[in-house]
Write a protein that holds these residues in place. Structure first.
Motif, PDB file in Angstrom:
ATOM      1  N   ALA A 174       0.882  -0.946   0.130  1.00 39.48           N
ATOM      2  CA  ALA A 174       0.177   0.085  -0.091  1.00 39.48           C
ATOM      3  C   ALA A 174       0.921   1.093  -0.089  1.00 39.48           C
ATOM      4  O   ALA A 174       0.529   2.189  -0.554  1.00 39.48           O
ATOM      5  CB  ALA A 174      -0.802  -0.006   1.196  1.00 39.48           C
ATOM      6  N   ASP A 175       1.894   1.126   0.719  1.00 39.13           N
ATOM      7  CA  ASP A 175       2.700   2.371   0.748  1.00 39.13           C
ATOM      8  C   ASP A 175       3.562   2.448  -0.600  1.00 39.13           C
ATOM      9  O   ASP A 175       3.712   3.775  -0.934  1.00 39.13           O
ATOM     10  CB  ASP A 175       3.946   2.254   1.828  1.00 39.13           C
ATOM     11  N   THR A 176       3.760   1.400  -1.185  1.00 35.84           N
ATOM     12  CA  THR A 176       4.638   1.598  -2.358  1.00 35.84           C
ATOM     13  C   THR A 176       3.575   2.142  -3.612  1.00 35.84           C
ATOM     14  O   THR A 176       4.110   3.102  -4.520  1.00 35.84           O
ATOM     15  CB  THR A 176       5.161   0.356  -2.930  1.00 35.84           C
ATOM     16  N   ALA A 177       2.341   1.817  -3.513  1.00 37.54           N
ATOM     17  CA  ALA A 177       1.392   2.360  -4.203  1.00 37.54           C
ATOM     18  C   ALA A 177       0.660   3.592  -4.042  1.00 37.54           C
ATOM     19  O   ALA A 177       0.083   4.180  -4.616  1.00 37.54           O
ATOM     20  CB  ALA A 177       0.299   1.381  -4.593  1.00 37.54           C
ATOM     21  N   ASN A 178       1.269   4.116  -2.875  1.00 42.84           N
ATOM     22  CA  ASN A 178       0.766   5.481  -2.239  1.00 42.84           C
ATOM     23  C   ASN A 178      -0.771   5.361  -2.139  1.00 42.84           C
ATOM     24  O   ASN A 178      -1.367   6.463  -2.801  1.00 42.84           O
ATOM     25  CB  ASN A 178       1.272   6.595  -3.167  1.00 42.84           C
ATOM     26  N   LEU A 179      -1.288   4.244  -1.693  1.00 35.20           N
ATOM     27  CA  LEU A 179      -2.703   3.961  -1.730  1.00 35.20           C
ATOM     28  C   LEU A 179      -3.716   5.136  -1.122  1.00 35.20           C
ATOM     29  O   LEU A 179      -4.743   5.417  -1.344  1.00 35.20           O
ATOM     30  CB  LEU A 179      -3.007   2.641  -1.259  1.00 35.20           C
ATOM     31  N   VAL A 180      -3.079   5.735  -0.268  1.00 36.87           N
ATOM     32  CA  VAL A 180      -3.694   6.651   0.696  1.00 36.87           C
ATOM     33  C   VAL A 180      -3.954   8.048  -0.172  1.00 36.87           C
ATOM     34  O   VAL A 180      -4.937   8.748   0.006  1.00 36.87           O
ATOM     35  CB  VAL A 180      -2.832   7.236   1.837  1.00 36.87           C
ATOM     36  N   ASN A 234      -0.243  -3.200  -7.490  1.00 39.03           N
ATOM     37  CA  ASN A 234       0.659  -2.810  -8.681  1.00 39.03           C
ATOM     38  C   ASN A 234       0.502  -1.091  -8.498  1.00 39.03           C
ATOM     39  O   ASN A 234       0.553  -0.555  -7.573  1.00 39.03           O
ATOM     40  CB  ASN A 234       0.246  -3.371  -9.855  1.00 39.03           C
ATOM     41  N   TYR A 235      -0.047  -0.802  -9.771  1.00 38.39           N
ATOM     42  CA  TYR A 235      -0.100   0.655  -9.842  1.00 38.39           C
ATOM     43  C   TYR A 235      -1.585   1.319  -9.591  1.00 38.39           C
ATOM     44  O   TYR A 235      -2.396   0.666  -9.978  1.00 38.39           O
ATOM     45  CB  TYR A 235       0.079   1.076 -11.306  1.00 38.39           C
ATOM     46  N   VAL A 236      -1.654   2.374  -8.848  1.00 37.82           N
ATOM     47  CA  VAL A 236      -2.785   3.082  -8.512  1.00 37.82           C
ATOM     48  C   VAL A 236      -2.904   4.264  -9.044  1.00 37.82           C
ATOM     49  O   VAL A 236      -1.849   5.360  -8.831  1.00 37.82           O
ATOM     50  CB  VAL A 236      -3.268   2.890  -6.824  1.00 37.82           C
ATOM     51  N   LEU A 237      -3.858   4.617 -10.098  1.00 41.72           N
ATOM     52  CA  LEU A 237      -3.665   6.140 -10.439  1.00 41.72           C
ATOM     53  C   LEU A 237      -4.189   7.090  -9.411  1.00 41.72           C
ATOM     54  O   LEU A 237      -4.789   6.886  -8.580  1.00 41.72           O
ATOM     55  CB  LEU A 237      -5.050   6.100 -11.595  1.00 41.72           C
TER      56      LEU A 237
END
Length: 287
Positions: A174-180, A234-237
């Motif tokens: 989640a941190d890698t994808a900066n999900l926040v 993976n990638y989150v826009l």
């Protein structure tokens, strides 16, 4: 008168005294066996208690895990519900803002499946310029934005709760994808509308990218929450991943490099309607 005992009598008397000294009561003879039995019973009781404690401990651990799993599922389901509700209201707020005005745009990435760009390429959206823009100060728009800002803020807080239930690997992912970022982005965007801090162009840009996030993020999160060992974020826009350009002419509008994905005029109501301005009708366009 003195009494004299014969040797035989003395011998009998001696044996009687020794017999009386050697003779023990039943309690005295049973005491060693009773002590041994009590000790064995005590050892058995301790063993049984230890066994029961082990079983109880395992049951407590299992119950705790089940409780945590149930809470995890409940909080994640709550986040998905809050996210979908936020997106529904965000779509409605966009309709209120646009008030029937359509804005055509081109992209250099797939709208429905945004993925990392090759190299250091930037995701680009070019929007066709128009003579007039929607009003950013409509009372209903601002009133609805205030309500949605509060809902978006609660959704962001719900994600903070979900973070408490993520495994170590999930938290790193989640941190890698900066999900926040998307959750915070919705809250900041709606608050900015409510505070009348954005221009018409900025609102058009933010509504556009927020709609793209709402089209992809709930499905991605639903799959990840079901089984994050198989389904990866993976990638989150994110809003900050997209750059916008405003075309000054129709010619400029078609000059965006590596056009991909449908423009706004490709919506359902436009399907089957001839439109020479669509990118897939442009004679110079090449896949």
């Amino acid at each position: 008168m003195a009494t004299y005992l014969t040797d035989g009598a003395m011998q009998v008397a001696g044996r009687s005294k020794r017999a009386s000294r050697d003779k023990k009561t039943f309690l005295e003879r049973s005491l060693p066996y009773a002590t041994f039995a009590s000790t064995a019973a005590a050892v058995a009781a301790v063993a049984i208690s230890a066994l029961n404690y082990g079983v109880a401990s395992r049951q407590a651990t299992t119950s705790e895990r089940s409780f945590k799993a149930a809470n995890r599922n409940t909080e994640m389901a709550g986040l998905l519900t809050a996210l979908r509700d936020t997106c529904i209201d965000l779509y409605a707020l966009g309709d209120e803002f646009h008030d029937g005005k359509n804005f055509r745009f081109n992209t250099n990435f797939n709208l429905f499946h945004p993925e990392p760009m090759p190299g250091n390429a930037q995701r680009m959206i070019m929007i066709a310029d128009v003579p007039t823009y929607p009003d950013t100060n409509k009372p209903k728009l601002i009133a609805d934005a205030i309500k949605l800002a509060a809902k978006s803020d609660k959704t962001a807080h719900q994600y903070e709760i979900v973070q408490l239930y993520l495994t170590e690997d999930e938290a790193k992912e989640a941190d890698t994808a900066n999900l926040v970022s998307p959750f915070e982005g919705f809250a900041l965007f709606t608050a900015a509308i409510a505070n009348q801090e954005l221009s018409s162009r900025q609102m058009i840009e933010n509504f556009l990218v927020s709609g793209l996030i709402c089209n992809t993020l709930p499905k991605k999160l639903a799959a990840w929450f079901r089984n994050s060992d198989v389904n990866k974020l993976n990638y989150v826009l994110r809003t900050e991943d997209v750059q916008f350009q405003w075309a000054k002419s129709e010619e400029d509008f078609w000059l965006i490099r590596d056009r991909r994905g449908p423009s706004l005029e490709e919506r359902d109501e436009m399907r089957g309607v001839p439109n020479t301005l669509r990118w897939n009708h442009n004679p110079d366009w090449k896949p």
